[in-house]
Write a protein that holds these residues in place. Structure first.
Motif, PDB file in Angstrom:
ATOM      1  N   SER A 186      15.431  -5.848  15.469  1.00 38.91           N
ATOM      2  CA  SER A 186      15.314  -5.477  14.065  1.00 38.91           C
ATOM      3  C   SER A 186      14.253  -6.397  13.469  1.00 38.91           C
ATOM      4  CB  SER A 186      16.662  -5.704  13.390  1.00 38.91           C
ATOM      5  OG  SER A 186      16.515  -5.722  12.005  1.00 38.91           O
ATOM      6  N   VAL A 187      13.106  -5.848  13.158  1.00 35.91           N
ATOM      7  CA  VAL A 187      11.936  -6.681  12.892  1.00 35.91           C
ATOM      8  C   VAL A 187      11.634  -6.734  11.388  1.00 35.91           C
ATOM      9  CG1 VAL A 187       9.447  -6.854  13.351  1.00 35.91           C
ATOM     10  CG2 VAL A 187      11.016  -6.266  15.194  1.00 35.91           C
ATOM     11  N   ASP A 188      11.177  -7.897  10.940  1.00 31.50           N
ATOM     12  CA  ASP A 188      10.797  -8.054   9.531  1.00 31.50           C
ATOM     13  C   ASP A 188       9.606  -7.157   9.198  1.00 31.50           C
ATOM     14  OD1 ASP A 188      12.696  -9.847   8.686  1.00 31.50           O
ATOM     15  OD2 ASP A 188      11.535 -11.615   9.262  1.00 31.50           O
ATOM     16  N   HIS A 189       9.674  -6.580   8.029  1.00 35.60           N
ATOM     17  CA  HIS A 189       8.566  -5.764   7.547  1.00 35.60           C
ATOM     18  C   HIS A 189       8.434  -5.953   6.047  1.00 35.60           C
ATOM     19  CE1 HIS A 189      12.279  -3.370   7.725  1.00 35.60           C
ATOM     20  NE2 HIS A 189      11.844  -2.692   6.667  1.00 35.60           N
ATOM     21  N   ARG A 190       7.309  -5.539   5.504  1.00 36.59           N
ATOM     22  CA  ARG A 190       7.030  -5.720   4.079  1.00 36.59           C
ATOM     23  C   ARG A 190       6.028  -4.655   3.652  1.00 36.59           C
ATOM     24  NH1 ARG A 190       3.055 -11.011   4.906  1.00 36.59           N
ATOM     25  NH2 ARG A 190       1.229  -9.810   5.542  1.00 36.59           N
ATOM     26  N   VAL A 191       5.874  -4.510   2.347  1.00 35.16           N
ATOM     27  CA  VAL A 191       4.864  -3.586   1.830  1.00 35.16           C
ATOM     28  C   VAL A 191       3.979  -4.375   0.867  1.00 35.16           C
ATOM     29  CG1 VAL A 191       4.459  -1.477   0.499  1.00 35.16           C
ATOM     30  CG2 VAL A 191       6.394  -1.581   2.089  1.00 35.16           C
ATOM     31  N   LEU A 192       2.671  -4.255   1.041  1.00 35.91           N
ATOM     32  CA  LEU A 192       1.735  -4.929   0.137  1.00 35.91           C
ATOM     33  C   LEU A 192       1.766  -4.239  -1.221  1.00 35.91           C
ATOM     34  CD1 LEU A 192      -1.286  -5.230   2.610  1.00 35.91           C
ATOM     35  CD2 LEU A 192       0.523  -6.908   2.144  1.00 35.91           C
ATOM     36  N   ALA A 193       1.490  -4.987  -2.264  1.00 31.51           N
ATOM     37  CA  ALA A 193       1.366  -4.368  -3.584  1.00 31.51           C
ATOM     38  C   ALA A 193       0.209  -3.368  -3.513  1.00 31.51           C
ATOM     39  CB  ALA A 193       1.112  -5.429  -4.637  1.00 31.51           C
ATOM     40  N   ASN A 194       0.379  -2.256  -4.193  1.00 34.30           N
ATOM     41  CA  ASN A 194      -0.569  -1.142  -4.055  1.00 34.30           C
ATOM     42  C   ASN A 194      -1.817  -1.366  -4.917  1.00 34.30           C
ATOM     43  OD1 ASN A 194      -1.834   1.326  -3.847  1.00 34.30           O
ATOM     44  ND2 ASN A 194      -0.326   2.427  -5.086  1.00 34.30           N
ATOM     45  N   PRO A 195      -2.975  -1.546  -4.289  1.00 30.43           N
ATOM     46  CA  PRO A 195      -4.190  -1.785  -5.068  1.00 30.43           C
ATOM     47  C   PRO A 195      -4.854  -0.489  -5.540  1.00 30.43           C
ATOM     48  CG  PRO A 195      -4.692  -1.933  -2.740  1.00 30.43           C
ATOM     49  CD  PRO A 195      -3.224  -1.559  -2.845  1.00 30.43           C
ATOM     50  N   LYS A 196      -4.313   0.664  -5.084  1.00 26.34           N
ATOM     51  CA  LYS A 196      -4.984   1.936  -5.382  1.00 26.34           C
ATOM     52  C   LYS A 196      -4.461   2.538  -6.682  1.00 26.34           C
ATOM     53  CE  LYS A 196      -5.760   2.620  -0.490  1.00 26.34           C
ATOM     54  NZ  LYS A 196      -5.247   3.165   0.746  1.00 26.34           N
ATOM     55  N   ARG A 197      -5.310   3.301  -7.333  1.00 22.63           N
ATOM     56  CA  ARG A 197      -4.944   3.887  -8.635  1.00 22.63           C
ATOM     57  C   ARG A 197      -3.774   4.853  -8.507  1.00 22.63           C
ATOM     58  NH1 ARG A 197      -6.323   1.591 -13.457  1.00 22.63           N
ATOM     59  NH2 ARG A 197      -8.015   0.213 -12.867  1.00 22.63           N
ATOM     60  N   GLU A 198      -3.701   5.529  -7.371  1.00 20.40           N
ATOM     61  CA  GLU A 198      -2.636   6.501  -7.141  1.00 20.40           C
ATOM     62  C   GLU A 198      -1.400   5.764  -6.602  1.00 20.40           C
ATOM     63  OE1 GLU A 198      -3.049   9.720  -7.732  1.00 20.40           O
ATOM     64  OE2 GLU A 198      -1.212  10.487  -6.811  1.00 20.40           O
ATOM     65  N   ALA A 199      -0.231   6.079  -7.151  1.00 26.39           N
ATOM     66  CA  ALA A 199       0.996   5.420  -6.696  1.00 26.39           C
ATOM     67  C   ALA A 199       1.291   5.768  -5.240  1.00 26.39           C
ATOM     68  CB  ALA A 199       2.163   5.842  -7.569  1.00 26.39           C
ATOM     69  N   ARG A 200       1.924   4.833  -4.535  1.00 23.82           N
ATOM     70  CA  ARG A 200       2.385   5.108  -3.165  1.00 23.82           C
ATOM     71  C   ARG A 200       3.861   5.498  -3.217  1.00 23.82           C
ATOM     72  NH1 ARG A 200       5.109   1.974   0.935  1.00 23.82           N
ATOM     73  NH2 ARG A 200       4.663   2.850   2.982  1.00 23.82           N
ATOM     74  N   VAL A 201       4.232   6.508  -2.401  1.00 22.92           N
ATOM     75  CA  VAL A 201       5.635   6.932  -2.322  1.00 22.92           C
ATOM     76  C   VAL A 201       6.092   6.814  -0.869  1.00 22.92           C
ATOM     77  CG1 VAL A 201       7.214   8.893  -2.592  1.00 22.92           C
ATOM     78  CG2 VAL A 201       5.414   8.503  -4.287  1.00 22.92           C
ATOM     79  N   ALA A 202       7.253   6.243  -0.667  1.00 21.54           N
ATOM     80  CA  ALA A 202       7.833   6.161   0.684  1.00 21.54           C
ATOM     81  C   ALA A 202       9.345   6.321   0.557  1.00 21.54           C
ATOM     82  CB  ALA A 202       7.486   4.833   1.348  1.00 21.54           C
ATOM     83  N   ILE A 203       9.899   7.175   1.395  1.00 20.91           N
ATOM     84  CA  ILE A 203      11.328   7.491   1.288  1.00 20.91           C
ATOM     85  C   ILE A 203      12.030   7.075   2.573  1.00 20.91           C
ATOM     86  CG2 ILE A 203      12.982   9.388   1.013  1.00 20.91           C
ATOM     87  CD1 ILE A 203      10.041  10.611  -0.262  1.00 20.91           C
TER      88      ILE A 203
END
Ligand code: OGA
Ligand code: NI
Length: 366
Positions: free
Chosen positions: A293-310
């Motif tokens: 079970s590995v550590d993961h993270r998401v970078l803050a989104n620098p793009k104008r369009e929002a990121r969606v992940a479900i």
């Protein structure tokens, strides 16, 4: 001292700022909509936990890719090769992507659009379900650990309980009600397939994890990562591992998800039509440490369009049963690495401690 002194620690009421933000019930998206150009101080992470490398700064050739596994031919003689690839990925990375998984791409698109539409609808419709508890099975919140984490993250989340007791459908926001129900159908079928493949990979009976009810407790988490004006000062989601058995993630094409590998981080590059699968803490423990079970993270989104992940998290539904390394995974040569515990102990620890990496698994280590 002169009255013009710069604002010092004393003048900053962190607790109050956090409370004011929470009370807006508008999440991070509300901040962005208000037109702010610098992020509030409680979102700023200390240098130790800030991602140092932007995802695009490393040339592709230097990256070991997270495997993408083709599930076509699952019911043919290809099955054993698919099991081998999944087995290898779960041991080495704790993460893999699947294509030809049987969920039509139109269903993927509908699910992403519906979650995006929830977050982008007029405020009144969202604030109705803004709450910290999940008693009704539906919760919209920014930063579930807002009051306990050291720094907040640039993300809002809609959580919907799918099982064993699903949220009352009337509680599920109308704008994504049908999509959530459809996604649950698709993901239950795929989840079943994955539980079988993982069981086979561990050398267990194909139905081992299914029989332990590992498909039954399902939670759907619709993450929304708005544009961040200062993406180098915060994160989208802090480094953590998922507590459950398996996670299935549907991400859009924005990118930003990273997985720990050795001392560095690998990008989970969006692959059109693919789903991202990862091993949770409970599967690491049940496999007696074979799967990671590995550590993961998401970078803050620098793009104008929002990121969606479900994400859909799969857990067993018998919360008072005891879990630990499966008996088949323990031998005189490979003694149990972890204690036995109940699922409610595991979850309580997870939610009390917030996201802090691998501390959860280590806590149960013998
Ligand atoms: C999570 C998670 C990743 C993403 O919700 O546990 O890791 O891309 N999400 O949103
Ligand atoms: Ni996660």
């Amino acid at each position: 001292m002169a009255a013009t002194t710069v604002i010092g620690e004393h003048d900053y009421d962190r607790a109050q700022e956090i409370k004011d933000f929470d009370n807006t019930k508008l999440g991070v998206k509300g901040l962005v909509d208000s037109g702010l150009t610098s992020i509030p101080r409680f979102f700023i992470h200390p240098p130790e936990t800030l991602p140092d490398v932007r995802p695009d700064t490393k040339p592709d050739s230097q990256q070991t890719p997270i495997p993408t596994i083709d599930l076509a031919g699952l019911h043919t003689h290809h099955r054993s090769s698919i099991v081998d690839q999944i087995n290898h990925a779960c041991r080495k990375f704790g993460f893999f992507q699947v294509i030809n998984h049987g969920i039509p791409s139109a269903a993927l698109d509908r699910t992403i659009s519906a979650i995006k539409a929830f977050h982008e609808q007029p405020a009144e419709d969202k604030t109705r379900v803004y709450r910290r508890e999940i008693v009704t099975g539906v919760r919209y919140i920014s930063n579930f650990d807002l009051y306990s984490s050291k720094a907040a993250s640039w993300r809002d989340t809609l959580t919907i309980r799918l099982g064993p007791t699903p949220a009352n459908p009337l509680e599920v926001p109308e704008i994504c009600r049908d999509a959530a129900a459809e996604w649950d159908q698709e993901i239950q079928r795929l989840g079943g397939v994955l539980m079988e493949l993982v069981s086979e990979g561990l050398g267990l009976n194909a139905w081992r994890l299914r029989k332990m009810t590992c498909l039954e407790a399902r939670v759907m988490v619709g993450n929304y990562y708005p544009y961040c004006p200062q993406p180098d000062l915060t994160v989208g989601i802090a480094s953590h591992s998922d507590p459950g058995v398996l996670t299935v993630l549907l991400q859009d094409q924005t990118g930003g998800l990273q997985v720990k590998y050795g001392e560095g981080w690998l990008d989970v590059k969006p692959v059109p039509g693919a789903l991202v699968i990862n091993v949770g803490d409970l599967l690491q423990i049940m496999s007696n440490g074979e799967y990671k079970s590995v550590d993961h993270r998401v970078l803050a989104n620098p793009k104008r369009e929002a990121r969606v992940a479900i994400a859909v998290f799969f857990n067993p539904s018998n919360t008072e049963d005891t879990y630990g390394p499966l008996s088949e995974m323990v031998s005189p040569e490979k003694p149990a690495l972890y204690q036995q515990f109940t699922l409610s102990e595991l979850m309580q620890r997870f939610f009390n401690k917030g996201l802090d990496g691998k501390a959860l698994v280590n806590h149960f280590r013998l």
